[in-house]
Design a protein around this motif. Sequence first.
Motif, short mmCIF file in Angstrom:
data_model
loop_
_atom_site.label_atom_id
_atom_site.label_comp_id
_atom_site.label_asym_id
_atom_site.label_seq_id
_atom_site.Cartn_x
_atom_site.Cartn_y
_atom_site.Cartn_z
N SER A 155 63.11 -26.45 -50.77
CA SER A 155 63.25 -27.91 -50.77
C SER A 155 62.44 -28.52 -51.92
O SER A 155 62.87 -29.47 -52.57
CB SER A 155 62.80 -28.47 -49.43
N ARG A 156 61.23 -27.94 -52.16
CA ARG A 156 60.42 -28.47 -53.27
C ARG A 156 61.10 -28.25 -54.61
O ARG A 156 61.06 -29.12 -55.49
CB ARG A 156 59.06 -27.78 -53.28
N SER A 157 61.71 -27.07 -54.79
CA SER A 157 62.37 -26.81 -56.08
C SER A 157 63.54 -27.78 -56.28
O SER A 157 63.75 -28.30 -57.38
CB SER A 157 62.86 -25.36 -56.12
N GLY A 158 64.32 -28.09 -55.19
CA GLY A 158 65.42 -29.05 -55.32
C GLY A 158 64.91 -30.44 -55.67
O GLY A 158 65.45 -31.11 -56.56
N SER A 159 63.86 -30.88 -54.98
CA SER A 159 63.30 -32.21 -55.29
C SER A 159 62.72 -32.24 -56.70
O SER A 159 62.80 -33.25 -57.41
CB SER A 159 62.24 -32.57 -54.27
N ARG A 160 62.18 -31.09 -57.15
CA ARG A 160 61.64 -31.03 -58.50
C ARG A 160 62.75 -31.17 -59.53
O ARG A 160 62.61 -31.86 -60.57
CB ARG A 160 60.89 -29.71 -58.70
N ASP A 161 63.90 -30.52 -59.28
CA ASP A 161 65.03 -30.63 -60.21
C ASP A 161 65.52 -32.08 -60.29
O ASP A 161 65.81 -32.61 -61.37
CB ASP A 161 66.17 -29.72 -59.77
N ARG A 162 65.62 -32.74 -59.10
CA ARG A 162 66.08 -34.13 -59.12
C ARG A 162 65.08 -35.02 -59.87
O ARG A 162 65.47 -35.93 -60.60
CB ARG A 162 66.24 -34.63 -57.67
N ARG A 183 57.55 -21.22 -45.21
CA ARG A 183 57.10 -21.39 -46.59
C ARG A 183 58.26 -21.26 -47.57
O ARG A 183 58.37 -22.02 -48.54
CB ARG A 183 56.02 -20.36 -46.91
N ARG A 184 59.11 -20.26 -47.33
CA ARG A 184 60.25 -20.07 -48.24
C ARG A 184 61.17 -21.30 -48.22
O ARG A 184 61.61 -21.77 -49.27
CB ARG A 184 61.03 -18.81 -47.83
N GLU A 185 61.44 -21.82 -47.01
CA GLU A 185 62.30 -23.01 -46.93
C GLU A 185 61.63 -24.21 -47.63
O GLU A 185 62.29 -24.99 -48.33
CB GLU A 185 62.56 -23.34 -45.46
#
Length: 459
Positions: A316-323, A310-312
């Motif tokens: 990954s979701r936070s990085g894709s959200r920033d992009r 879940r943490r990983e």
Amino acid sequence: MANQQPPAQAVSKTAPGKHGNVLPLWGNEKTMNLNPMILTNVLSSPYFKVQLYELKTYHEVVDEIYFKVTHVEPWEKGSRKTAGQTGMCGGVRGVGTGGIVSTAFCLLYKLFTLKLTRKQLMGLITHSDSPYIRALGFMYIRYTQPPADLIEWYDGFLDDEEELDVKAGGGCVMTIGEMLRSFLTKLEWFSTLFPRIPVPVQKFIDQQMKSRPRKVAEKEVVEEEATEAEPGKQRERHRSRSSRRSPSPRRVQEEKRSRSRSHHRERERRGPSFDRELERERDRQRKERDRDRGDRDRRRSRSTDRNQERRERRKSRSGSRDRRTERRDKERDGGEDKTRKKDRDHHKDRGSEIERSRDRKNREDKEDRKHKDDKDRHRDERKARRSSKSRSREKKHKSDEKSRKLEQSHNREKERERDRDGESRSHKRSRSKDKSHHQRESSNDHSKHSARRRSQSID
């Protein structure tokens, strides 16, 4: 405490033989004052209808309690879903959805069907083999005995320090004394209700409870000191042990001694076969505990792996959200024309979709009308066929009637002709008979006349 008596006018009259061996029954004598939902589930339970039906004696039911009861909650763990229910459908009221009724309540109602005596009930609440046998005895008293007699029954056990886990699945350890105080002062018991106690009797019980505060056991004081001195060890021990609290060593030794005494009595009464069955049952329970412990460890390891995944996933979701936000900012800065074009295209598409939907609707209306006309035409054709069939049937029926009438008239004419022929023949016969008779008479007259003449000539 024994000198004070509760108000007599608030309690229903008990049956005769209150101080003898016959127990009075308070309230409903058929339902044992149980909640209707629990009683319905008990009576429809295969365990009650099949297995408990074979138990006919008090001692067999006590043995069944010793081997099968592990809590005194009315429903088994996880079988009753009350999440999201409010008001009278909530879990605390004991109504609404049912579940799998517990073994304890099935055996409690089985005890009620045996109509226990005072001596048998005293044997239950003073039993030394299992605290669950005692708990079911005290619960039987709470459900069936008059409220004014509850203090008298529970008086000597309010400070009893024997422990038991009352919750399905474990996690709610209390002493016998604490459980009895809860029976006397609270109406709710997990997801059901006890019979109501009249207000004057309840006031008297509350006064008695205030005058007798619960005594703090020595081992609880020792445990509190140990927890204050070694908080880290206590936390590790709490994590490692299972959901059910393990009893103290002194309590374990007392239980072993009492159980060995009772087992010695049972061995003398039942023989070596019962010992073998008991050993098999203990081995089975031990294997089940080991299996449950292994399952818990596997679940714990799986939960840690799941948390890491879940943490990983969150990273990954936070990085894709920033992009995505960066892309949106770029498009917002330099893509207003594109958005306008998209809006125009969208409006065009929307207009074409509206036209297509109109055309589709018109086609559907035409098809419906055509289908309706076809249905009407088929209906008219069926009616015409039915009317033609009915007309042909009527014509056939009329022709049949005419032919029948003609045949009847021909038959009548034939019968008349036959009658006429018969009459003419009979008339002819009668005429011929008359003629012959007349000839005979004339010949007889002639012969007589000739004879007379002869006689005269002779003379």
